[in-house]
Design an enzyme around this catalytic site. Sequence first.
Site, PDB file in Angstrom:
ATOM      1  N   SER A 195       0.840  -1.201   0.000  1.00  0.00           N
ATOM      2  CA  SER A 195       0.000   0.000   0.000  1.00  0.00           C
ATOM      3  C   SER A 195       0.871   1.244   0.000  1.00  0.00           C
ATOM      4  CB  SER A 195      -0.890  -0.014   1.251  1.00  0.00           C
ATOM      5  OG  SER A 195      -1.463   1.244   1.481  1.00  0.00           O
TER       6      SER A 195
ATOM      7  N   TYR B  79      -1.825  -0.471  10.778  1.00  0.00           N
ATOM      8  CA  TYR B  79      -2.123  -1.088   9.479  1.00  0.00           C
ATOM      9  C   TYR B  79      -0.923  -0.904   8.540  1.00  0.00           C
ATOM     10  CZ  TYR B  79      -3.457  -1.216   4.641  1.00  0.00           C
ATOM     11  OH  TYR B  79      -3.452  -1.465   3.301  1.00  0.00           O
TER      12      TYR B  79
ATOM     13  N   LYS C  59       1.969  -3.606   6.602  1.00  0.00           N
ATOM     14  CA  LYS C  59       2.369  -3.650   5.195  1.00  0.00           C
ATOM     15  C   LYS C  59       3.889  -3.501   5.069  1.00  0.00           C
ATOM     16  CE  LYS C  59      -1.622  -4.376   3.400  1.00  0.00           C
ATOM     17  NZ  LYS C  59      -1.928  -5.691   2.791  1.00  0.00           N
TER      18      LYS C  59
HETATM   19  C1  WQD Z   1      -9.125  10.100   0.932  1.00  0.00           C
HETATM   20  C2  WQD Z   1      -9.296  11.608   1.143  1.00  0.00           C
HETATM   21  C3  WQD Z   1      -9.541  12.238   3.454  1.00  0.00           C
HETATM   22  C4  WQD Z   1     -13.438  10.286   4.015  1.00  0.00           C
HETATM   23  C5  WQD Z   1      -6.648   5.022   3.058  1.00  0.00           C
HETATM   24  C6  WQD Z   1      -5.544   4.188   3.627  1.00  0.00           C
HETATM   25  C7  WQD Z   1      -4.822   3.480   2.521  1.00  0.00           C
HETATM   26  C8  WQD Z   1      -5.799   2.692   1.690  1.00  0.00           C
HETATM   27  C9  WQD Z   1      -6.863   3.622   1.122  1.00  0.00           C
HETATM   28  C10 WQD Z   1      -5.880   0.428   2.445  1.00  0.00           C
HETATM   29  C11 WQD Z   1      -8.506  12.139   2.346  1.00  0.00           C
HETATM   30  C12 WQD Z   1     -10.806  12.555   2.663  1.00  0.00           C
HETATM   31  C13 WQD Z   1     -12.245  10.748   3.460  1.00  0.00           C
HETATM   32  C14 WQD Z   1     -14.430  11.218   4.415  1.00  0.00           C
HETATM   33  C15 WQD Z   1     -13.004  13.007   3.677  1.00  0.00           C
HETATM   34  N1  WQD Z   1      -6.399   1.676   2.456  1.00  0.00           N
HETATM   35  N2  WQD Z   1     -12.049  12.078   3.301  1.00  0.00           N
HETATM   36  N3  WQD Z   1     -14.178  12.555   4.227  1.00  0.00           N
HETATM   37  O1  WQD Z   1      -6.815   7.981   3.738  1.00  0.00           O
HETATM   38  O2  WQD Z   1      -5.945   8.324   1.345  1.00  0.00           O
HETATM   39  O3  WQD Z   1      -6.086   6.027   2.277  1.00  0.00           O
HETATM   40  O4  WQD Z   1      -7.504   4.231   2.256  1.00  0.00           O
HETATM   41  O5  WQD Z   1      -5.003  -0.004   1.741  1.00  0.00           O
HETATM   42  O6  WQD Z   1      -3.880   2.611   3.087  1.00  0.00           O
HETATM   43  O7  WQD Z   1      -4.629   5.060   4.269  1.00  0.00           O
HETATM   44  O8  WQD Z   1      -8.184   7.235   1.732  1.00  0.00           O
HETATM   45  O9  WQD Z   1     -10.544   7.468   1.131  1.00  0.00           O
HETATM   46  O10 WQD Z   1      -9.909   7.472   3.601  1.00  0.00           O
HETATM   47  O11 WQD Z   1      -9.364   9.458   2.188  1.00  0.00           O
HETATM   48  O12 WQD Z   1     -12.818  14.231   3.519  1.00  0.00           O
HETATM   49  O13 WQD Z   1     -15.529  10.866   4.931  1.00  0.00           O
HETATM   50  O14 WQD Z   1     -10.665  11.877   1.435  1.00  0.00           O
HETATM   51  O15 WQD Z   1      -9.241  13.271   4.384  1.00  0.00           O
HETATM   52  O16 WQD Z   1      -8.054  13.453   2.009  1.00  0.00           O
HETATM   53  P1  WQD Z   1      -6.714   7.505   2.331  1.00  0.00           P
HETATM   54  P2  WQD Z   1      -9.573   7.857   2.208  1.00  0.00           P
END
Ligand code: WQD
Length: 347
Positions: A134, A158, A162
């Site tokens: 990841s 998490y 990885k």
């Molecule tokens: C994306 C953007 C949030 C939800 C994570 C893990 C990564 C992988 C993918 C497993 C960010 C913003 C999100 C919400 C928001 N998982 N957001 N409101 O954090 O980049 O990655 O998921 O492999 O390892 O770290 O993805 O989709 O959670 O967030 O504003 O309700 O959307 O702040 O900028 P992230 P995400």
Amino acid sequence: MPCILLTGATGYIASHTWLALQAAGYSVVGIDNFVNSSPKVLERLHTLGGQVPQFVQGDVRHALALDRAFELGRDQFGGVDAMVHFAALKAVGESTQIPLDYFENNLGGLLSVAQALKRHSPDGASKPLVFSSSATVYGNPERLPIREDAPLTSTNPYGSTKLIGENILRDLEQCDPSWHIAYLRYFNPVGAHPSGQIGEDPRGIPNNLMPYVAQVAVGKRPHLNVFGKDYDTPDGTGVRDYIHVCDLAEGHVAAVRYLLDKRASLTVNLGTGQGYSVLDVVHAYERASGRPVPVEFAPRRAGDVAACYADAGLAAKLLGWRARLGLDDMCTDSWRWQHLNPQGFEG
Ligand code: WQD
């Protein structure tokens, strides 16, 4: 054609990879314990793939369950030629609540999978293994776009599983060069199969952006909370490299082909190289769904970075693979899955 054993096989990325491998002519055997997926996925795979899924219900931490999967591969297809190890717990926030479960499940599962592949391979024979890694192993990136030789660090349990998982496998191949491992660092997988019959089906309140936006668009949630709008990004909201899950699945097919043809290891980013902000995603989803996605701005989420997107050049060079689908495709295909299955697989 070779037979590929998938762990976590009824999960979001694995189920799409299952179809892509079959379409490329590979035979597939799957194992899953349904801790974070539905048995209904198997019915959809049968319909979409046109073949009865060869599947074992079991936990990859149990050697006998993996042995049953290898035996199924032997009985049905003459043997398992490579593995893709998807099975893992994957919620960053949850991992800070139950870190020991994450270490036990993700690292215990990896060790059990490696032991099984060794047990079922002739002495000295190549042991091809694709490992789901990841972009979280890059932590808060110093430079963008992120190259595979960027510094690695972990910022949550998490992410640690990885990074430690990669280190275990690198030590393994150092000690025994017959291990051939593809370390695939996913950026942000989103979207769904264009049939709308399989897709991301998070349990409870979605942690990730696109499934949450999808539930707002379908009317299941009143609005999206945007976590921070004061980041150093074009519109102040977080920027990520969203990649269509079907492109990601094709990346796995290319990695399997590489391991079987080259008998060598590689580490590649699987991303598009294009970053999009939270508001870019919201507006694209509104266009794709024709539904409003109301937002409310909330404080930053702990552990979030401002921006994270891939240098995707190495995968293109080594695998001849690049992501083809854009943000509008991701949102269109996500919306088709969401509104055809408003309650997910169990609906
Ligand atoms: C994306 C953007 C949030 C939800 C994570 C893990 C990564 C992988 C993918 C497993 C960010 C913003 C999100 C919400 C928001 N998982 N957001 N409101 O954090 O980049 O990655 O998921 O492999 O390892 O770290 O993805 O989709 O959670 O967030 O504003 O309700 O959307 O702040 O900028 P992230 P995400």
